[in-house]
Design a protein around this motif. Structure first.
Motif, short mmCIF file in Angstrom:
data_model
loop_
_atom_site.label_atom_id
_atom_site.label_comp_id
_atom_site.label_asym_id
_atom_site.label_seq_id
_atom_site.Cartn_x
_atom_site.Cartn_y
_atom_site.Cartn_z
N GLY A 48 0.82 -1.20 0.00
CA GLY A 48 0.00 0.00 0.00
C GLY A 48 0.85 1.26 0.00
O GLY A 48 2.02 1.26 0.39
N ALA A 49 0.24 2.35 -0.44
CA ALA A 49 0.94 3.64 -0.47
C ALA A 49 1.14 4.17 0.95
O ALA A 49 0.46 3.74 1.89
N GLU A 50 2.07 5.12 1.09
CA GLU A 50 2.46 5.62 2.41
C GLU A 50 1.98 7.05 2.63
O GLU A 50 1.90 7.84 1.70
N GLY A 51 1.74 7.37 3.90
CA GLY A 51 1.53 8.76 4.27
C GLY A 51 0.21 9.03 4.95
O GLY A 51 -0.71 8.21 4.97
N ALA A 52 0.12 10.24 5.51
CA ALA A 52 -1.03 10.63 6.33
C ALA A 52 -2.35 10.59 5.57
O ALA A 52 -3.41 10.41 6.17
N SER A 53 -2.30 10.72 4.26
CA SER A 53 -3.53 10.74 3.45
C SER A 53 -3.94 9.35 2.97
O SER A 53 -4.90 9.22 2.21
N LYS A 54 -3.24 8.30 3.41
CA LYS A 54 -3.46 6.96 2.87
C LYS A 54 -4.14 6.02 3.86
O LYS A 54 -3.92 4.81 3.84
N ALA A 77 -5.19 -19.18 4.07
CA ALA A 77 -4.63 -18.48 5.24
C ALA A 77 -5.72 -18.21 6.28
O ALA A 77 -6.89 -18.06 5.95
N ASP A 78 -5.30 -18.14 7.54
CA ASP A 78 -6.24 -17.98 8.65
C ASP A 78 -6.20 -16.60 9.29
O ASP A 78 -7.16 -16.19 9.94
N LEU A 79 -5.12 -15.87 9.13
CA LEU A 79 -4.97 -14.55 9.74
C LEU A 79 -4.04 -13.74 8.84
O LEU A 79 -2.95 -14.20 8.50
N ILE A 80 -4.49 -12.53 8.44
CA ILE A 80 -3.73 -11.68 7.53
C ILE A 80 -3.45 -10.36 8.22
O ILE A 80 -4.37 -9.66 8.64
N ILE A 81 -2.16 -9.99 8.31
CA ILE A 81 -1.74 -8.78 9.00
C ILE A 81 -0.95 -7.89 8.05
O ILE A 81 0.01 -8.34 7.43
N GLY A 82 -1.34 -6.62 7.96
CA GLY A 82 -0.70 -5.70 7.04
C GLY A 82 0.06 -4.58 7.72
O GLY A 82 -0.26 -4.15 8.84
N SER A 83 1.09 -4.10 7.02
CA SER A 83 1.83 -2.90 7.41
C SER A 83 2.30 -2.25 6.12
O SER A 83 2.09 -2.76 5.03
N GLY A 84 2.94 -1.11 6.22
CA GLY A 84 3.48 -0.45 5.04
C GLY A 84 3.09 1.01 4.89
O GLY A 84 3.96 1.85 4.61
N PRO A 85 1.81 1.38 5.06
CA PRO A 85 1.42 2.79 4.86
C PRO A 85 1.92 3.75 5.93
O PRO A 85 1.81 4.96 5.77
N HIS A 86 2.40 3.23 7.07
CA HIS A 86 2.83 4.04 8.22
C HIS A 86 1.66 4.76 8.89
O HIS A 86 1.88 5.65 9.74
N VAL A 87 0.46 4.42 8.51
CA VAL A 87 -0.75 4.87 9.21
C VAL A 87 -1.65 3.66 9.37
O VAL A 87 -1.46 2.64 8.70
#
Length: 376
Positions: free
Chosen positions: A237-243, A273-283
């Motif tokens: 995913g894209a990064e930043g306060a608007s995302k 899959a049983d559980l999906i965890i995301g990171s990346g946008p910093h929000v």
């Protein structure tokens, strides 16, 4: 053969009955891992065991996770100026009581762990966001009890192959699982007789490609044949306060395809899959339940010291607790609200900003009204 950690000298502890009691306690509390020859952490008789780990009647067939987003507790590059004061103690201190309530603790390791790897990332004339955490500071992850740290992200290769190998060596030496790099694509752990397979994806160098549906399906399907549960971590995913909104299309950030994370996450569930965890946008982003499986699209920054932009909303730092059955069905979730203060130290947030924000985004983006509040 399992080994017990060295205990304080006491005739009672070295008696036959004492040894039997220790082994029985470990088996009951899940301290011994039957999936690896490396000894897991072993509780001493004086350790305090949180009530949540005792699994009262009706919850014996469940597993609980404490999950956070980006972790980077200090970098020695480009200068040791960017490190916290080591003698002040771990900057994760305020979160320890919540982390210790669950069977497992997982997060995204947003740096390499090395004392000497040379920088590989090329930043030109701009400020270089390359993170190298010294091993003595990385020990804070071990002290916090992390069982799994994701390496599929855009900073695991900041210091090239030496940085990756140093990180893998440190994780292995400290019995912390990881996944997502070409050198170490998957991993596993056994907790209370439940075998859990981990795999992670990102659209970055040296990572399992989040944008390749065939690769995603094949890795998850292979783990599905060998393990009771499959947990997927992704960095996309894209990064930043608007995302903060999760779009229905692919996201492009500075010309890079950061993936269609809705498509990816649901593909993972469809593949097993049983559980999906995301990171990346910093929000933070919203959560949804798809086919009885929880998807958290971004948990934002949790403890990212000094070099990160931590202006609101990038300082929102949720700690997600999830309880699932041993078949992977979601039973409960709780958002504990922290925010990063100063240079990036997570502290309890009485305004419950993380909970309120994730609940609002979950309703708006996915129609999911089941986000629950955790009380600190």
């Amino acid at each position: 053969m399992f080994k017990l950690n060295r205990l304080k000298h006491s005739p009672l502890l070295f008696s036959f009955n004492g040894i039997v009691l220790i082994v029985l306690a470990q088996l009951l509390l899940g301290g011994l891992d039957t999936n690896t020859s490396t000894p897991r952490r072993v509780l001493s008789l004086k350790a305090t065991v949180p009530v949540a780990r005792l699994h009262p009647p009706g919850l014996e067939d469940t597993l609980s996770f404490s999950i956070v987003g980006d972790l980077m507790v200090g970098s020695s590059y480009p200068s040791t100026y960017y490190l916290p004061h080591f003698d002040s103690g771990t900057i994760l201190q305020a979160a320890l009581p919540v982390l210790q309530q669950t069977d497992l603790r997982i997060g995204n390791l947003e740096s390499c762990v090395s004392d000497s790897a040379p920088v590989y990332k090329s930043c030109g004339s701009n400020q270089c966001f390359a993170f190298r955490t010294p091993t003595r500071f990385a020990q804070w992850y071990k002290d916090a009890g992390f069982d799994y740290l994701n390496l599929a992200n855009n900073h695991s290769y900041d210091f090239g192959l030496k940085g990756v190998n140093n990180t893998l060596d440190w994780l292995q030496a400290n019995n912390i699982r990881t996944s997502g790099t070409t050198q170490h694509p998957t991993d596993s752990i056994t907790v209370r007789n439940t075998r859990i397979g981990f795999v992670s994806f990102a659209p970055h160098s040296n990572c399992l490609n989040l944008n390749n549906d065939t690769i995603v399906r094949e890795y998850i399907a292979e783990l599905r044949t060998r393990f009771d549960l499959v947990v997927v971590f992704f960095h996309g995913g894209a990064e930043g306060a608007s995302k903060m909104t999760t779009p229905k299309t692919k996201e492009i950030f500075f010309g890079q395809d950061r993936g269609n994370v809705r498509h990816f996450a649901r593909l993972c569930v469809d593949a097993g899959a049983d559980l999906i965890i995301g990171s990346g946008p910093h929000v933070v982003r919203g959560m949804e339940v798809y086919k009885e499986k929880l998807i958290a699209y971004s948990l934002g920054n949790f403890s990212t010291y000094h070099q990160f932009n931590l202006k609101y909303p990038l300082n929102i730092a949720p700690l997600l607790q999830v309880t699932i059955t041993k078949e992977g069905k979601l039973l409960d979730n709780k958002i504990f609200s922290f925010k990063q203060e100063g240079e990036g130290i997570p502290k309890p947030d009485s305004a419950m900003t993380a909970f309120r924000t994730i609940r609002s985004l979950s309703v708006k983006d996915f129609g999911f009204t089941g986000v629950n509040e955790g009380t600190l």
